[in-house]
Design a protein around this motif. Structure first.
Motif, PDB file in Angstrom:
ATOM      1  N   CYS A  73       0.947  -1.140   0.002  1.00 31.09           N
ATOM      2  CA  CYS A  73      -0.115  -0.126  -0.012  1.00 31.09           C
ATOM      3  C   CYS A  73       0.742   1.296  -0.158  1.00 31.09           C
ATOM      4  CB  CYS A  73      -0.806   0.175   1.203  1.00 31.09           C
ATOM      5  SG  CYS A  73      -1.489   1.504   1.528  1.00 31.09           S
ATOM      6  N   GLN A  87      -6.538  -4.943  -3.697  1.00 33.56           N
ATOM      7  CA  GLN A  87      -6.095  -3.635  -3.144  1.00 33.56           C
ATOM      8  C   GLN A  87      -7.621  -2.994  -2.828  1.00 33.56           C
ATOM      9  OE1 GLN A  87      -3.205  -1.029  -4.566  1.00 33.56           O
ATOM     10  NE2 GLN A  87      -3.063   0.141  -2.781  1.00 33.56           N
ATOM     11  N   LYS A  88      -8.325  -2.837  -4.137  1.00 33.82           N
ATOM     12  CA  LYS A  88      -9.504  -2.083  -3.794  1.00 33.82           C
ATOM     13  C   LYS A  88     -10.582  -3.013  -3.020  1.00 33.82           C
ATOM     14  CE  LYS A  88     -10.063   0.111  -8.248  1.00 33.82           C
ATOM     15  NZ  LYS A  88     -10.369   0.060  -9.869  1.00 33.82           N
ATOM     16  N   TRP A  91      -9.418  -1.959   0.632  1.00 30.76           N
ATOM     17  CA  TRP A  91      -9.800  -0.502   1.000  1.00 30.76           C
ATOM     18  C   TRP A  91     -11.220  -0.372   1.296  1.00 30.76           C
ATOM     19  CZ3 TRP A  91      -6.425   3.344   1.708  1.00 30.76           C
ATOM     20  CH2 TRP A  91      -6.950   4.451   1.797  1.00 30.76           C
ATOM     21  N   THR A  92     -12.100  -0.899   0.534  1.00 31.61           N
ATOM     22  CA  THR A  92     -13.496  -0.893   0.900  1.00 31.61           C
ATOM     23  C   THR A  92     -13.862  -1.649   2.195  1.00 31.61           C
ATOM     24  OG1 THR A  92     -14.208  -2.418  -0.579  1.00 31.61           O
ATOM     25  CG2 THR A  92     -14.671  -0.052  -1.366  1.00 31.61           C
ATOM     26  N   HIS A  95      -9.376  -1.340   4.929  1.00 33.67           N
ATOM     27  CA  HIS A  95      -8.160  -0.545   4.857  1.00 33.67           C
ATOM     28  C   HIS A  95      -8.355   1.090   4.911  1.00 33.67           C
ATOM     29  CE1 HIS A  95      -3.784  -0.586   4.906  1.00 33.67           C
ATOM     30  NE2 HIS A  95      -3.637   0.265   3.959  1.00 33.67           N
ATOM     31  N   LYS A  96      -9.285   1.487   4.177  1.00 34.72           N
ATOM     32  CA  LYS A  96      -9.496   2.826   4.135  1.00 34.72           C
ATOM     33  C   LYS A  96      -9.614   3.536   5.557  1.00 34.72           C
ATOM     34  CE  LYS A  96     -13.686   5.627   2.482  1.00 34.72           C
ATOM     35  NZ  LYS A  96     -14.989   5.707   2.234  1.00 34.72           N
ATOM     36  N   CYS A  99      -5.726   2.393   7.384  1.00 33.12           N
ATOM     37  CA  CYS A  99      -4.370   2.660   6.832  1.00 33.12           C
ATOM     38  C   CYS A  99      -3.722   3.908   7.449  1.00 33.12           C
ATOM     39  CB  CYS A  99      -4.617   3.297   5.404  1.00 33.12           C
ATOM     40  SG  CYS A  99      -2.951   3.463   4.480  1.00 33.12           S
TER      41      CYS A  99
END
Ligand SMILES: [Zn+2]
Ligand SMILES: [Zn+2]
Ligand SMILES: [Zn+2]
Length: 550
Positions: A73, A87-88, A91-92, A95-96, A99
């Motif tokens: 990342c 990764q996407k 993220w949803t 990780h959003k 991070c």
């Protein structure tokens, strides 16, 4: 939930002893995928974090391109992915939110709990991911009007139409979240020390993420659920690479005589049958490495870690009544297994590691299968006679794909013999402290086995490998990944033993054929697992070619 299970020909039934049971609605032949599911959250262990993708938990295939297989990342540089889509997805999912927390924790060098230990760290990270997902789910649930029962197979046509509008991903998300919320926490069974630890973790996660729909107390409850429900993820060689929350998999009860096993493909959890399962029969797995423990230690571990008294068919047979039990077919399997337990109970006393170490060293030095008179020593003879007897009794049943009844029947004769021998020898020779069926013996033997392989001492390695196979065949279920992998390794050792000549090659082919059949059942031909099957097929082909040229 019901419809998800129904799609897999399964149903949940409430059960006074174990709360609820997962029941099959169809006949399932051994080697079948009973069910698969995805985790609510999962996490790699520290040592695999840079080799596995952190989202799909797969090792990216080695490509010829010069770029590294995993990309970190770009912000926190702490999480690695195999692809943009992974990764996407990460993220949803979490990780959003996470991070920036990783970054600030790194700056403060605060990535450890005060009670610095890895298990707490894993718990904390899994809790973050689980609670983010549950919080989001509860948020959605309170604002939209879908109910947890909207997918019942009994619903009306109109309701079903409405259900279809929710897309498949959301349906799976709902199943997993509802399943997790329905799990028992067994909070009352945990020690106050444990609860204190959980309180600290919950407080930390709470202060980082401040959820809208779950309380700090909920977080403690979730941690309790982890402690008796989480699964260790293992690869096709049974090496652990992560930990995961699989709420649907948690529906499956434990048995010390399980009819199914748990395998993984990346983050996907696969339940496979290792015995034929009838319609209306309960699906069971083993929560512990049952085979290398006697009944008492199994019971203690299950009680301590999973908060229940094991009342499986294997544990309920009374040792004292074993011989009095009528040998009708249904009882027979239970009695055979109880005899194994009895044998291991006898083998559970303290064993000096050095004794076994010396024994194995002496054993593996022997180059002939016949023991030289100078080496005849009670204990070596003890191992030799027992394991060659076990193998000669059980291998024929592995060669032909026999029914489990004939395999267990031969096991039964064997156990009667072994039990009588163990008792007699114990009375006659008190100095004979060595026991075949104990955790210590098996772990020392396997350690030594792999040392011999590393040293490429093939002849000695397969001798010891056969010894281990004999023990495994008695204590593990007929189709168990440990046995199938061991058969493969054993076949490989024999094939490598160039001085062995034609006979050893022939036997290697025999062993590899059995291994191939067993791996088809335990590993099957799904993505990662088919690699193991292909390896066996390839080696078998080479060995057969070699035999022709001899
Ligand atoms: Zn990936
Ligand atoms: Zn990041
Ligand atoms: Zn049991």
């Amino acid at each position: 939930m019901e419809s998800f299970l129904f799609d897999h020909y399964l149903k949940l039934e409430s059960n006074p002893i174990s709360y609820r049971s997962l029941i099959s609605l169809r006949h399932i032949p051994k080697g079948t995928t009973v069910m698969y599911s995805y985790p609510l959250a999962c996490l790699l262990i520290q040592s695999t974090i840079k080799t596995y993708c952190n989202q799909c938990l797969k090792i990216p295939s080695l490509t010829t391109s010069s770029s590294p297989p995993l990309q970190a990342c770009s912000k926190c540089k702490q999480i690695f992915y195999c692809s943009v889509s992974c990764q996407k997805k990460s993220w949803t999912l979490h990780h959003k939110k996470l991070c920036s927390i990783y970054i600030s924790k790194k700056e403060k060098d605060d990535s450890n709990l005060d009670i610095n230990n890895n298990i707490n760290k894993m718990d904390e990270e899994i809790l973050r991911r689980v609670s983010l997902r549950i919080d989001k789910y509860l948020e959605k649930k309170s604002t939209s009007n879908f109910s947890s029962s909207s997918f019942s197979p009994l619903e009306t046509g109109k309701e079903r139409e409405k259900g279809k509008e929710i897309n498949e991903n959301e349906r799976i998300n709902q199943v997993i979240c509802e399943a997790f919320l329905s799990l028992m926490s067994h909070r009352e069974n945990l020690t106050s020390d444990q609860i204190e630890k959980y309180k600290i973790i919950a407080e930390r996660v709470w202060s980082d993420l401040k959820f809208k729909n779950i309380s700090q107390d909920d977080l403690i409850k979730y941690l309790c659920k982890f402690s008796c429900n989480n699964f260790q993820l293992h690869d096709n060689q049974l090496f652990t690479y992560g930990e995961g929350v699989y709420p649907v998999g948690s529906f499956i009860n434990h048995s010390c005589h399980p009819n199914s096993i748990v395998m993984y493909e990346g983050e996907k959890q696969i339940i496979k049958s290792i015995e034929d399962i009838d319609a209306e029969e309960e699906i069971t797995i083993s929560y512990i490495d049952a085979a290398v423990m006697n009944r008492t230690s199994r019971k203690n571990i299950l009680k301590e870690k999973y908060c229940f008294d094991c009342q499986c068919s294997r544990c309920l047979v009374n040792f004292i009544n074993i011989e009095k039990n009528k040998f009708n077919n249904k009882n027979k399997f239970k009695i055979t297994l109880a005899k194994i337990d009895q044998l291991m109970e006898k083998g559970s006393e303290d064993i000096k590691e050095e004794i076994i170490d010396d024994l194995i060293k002496n054993w593996s030095k022997m180059n002939n299968s016949k023991i030289e008179s100078s080496l005849i020593n009670n204990q070596i003879y003890f191992i030799y006679s027992k394991t060659s007897f076990i193998l000669s009794s059980l291998l024929p049943h592995l060669r032909e794909d026999t029914l489990r009844s004939s395999y267990l029947h031969s096991l039964d004769n064997l156990l009667n013999y072994l039990l009588s021998k163990v008792v007699v020898e114990k009375e006659e020779e008190e100095k004979n402290t060595f026991k075949l069926f104990s955790t210590t013996t098996i772990s020392i033997m396997t350690k030594y086995f792999y040392n011999l392989i590393d040293a490429q001492r093939w002849h000695e390695s397969w001798k010891l490998g056969k010894l281990i196979l004999g023990i495994y065949l008695v204590i593990y279920p007929r189709y168990h990944p440990i046995i199938t992998l061991h058969l493969f390794t054993l076949g490989k050792c024999m094939w490598n033993d160039l001085e062995g000549g034609k006979d050893v090659i022939k036997e290697a082919i025999d062993i590899l054929k059995i291994s191939k059949k067993s791996i088809t059942i335990t590993h099957g031909d799904g993505e990662n697992n088919k690699i193991v099957l292909n390896d066996v097929i390839e080696l078998l082909g080479m060995a057969e070619k070699e035999l022709k040229n001899l």
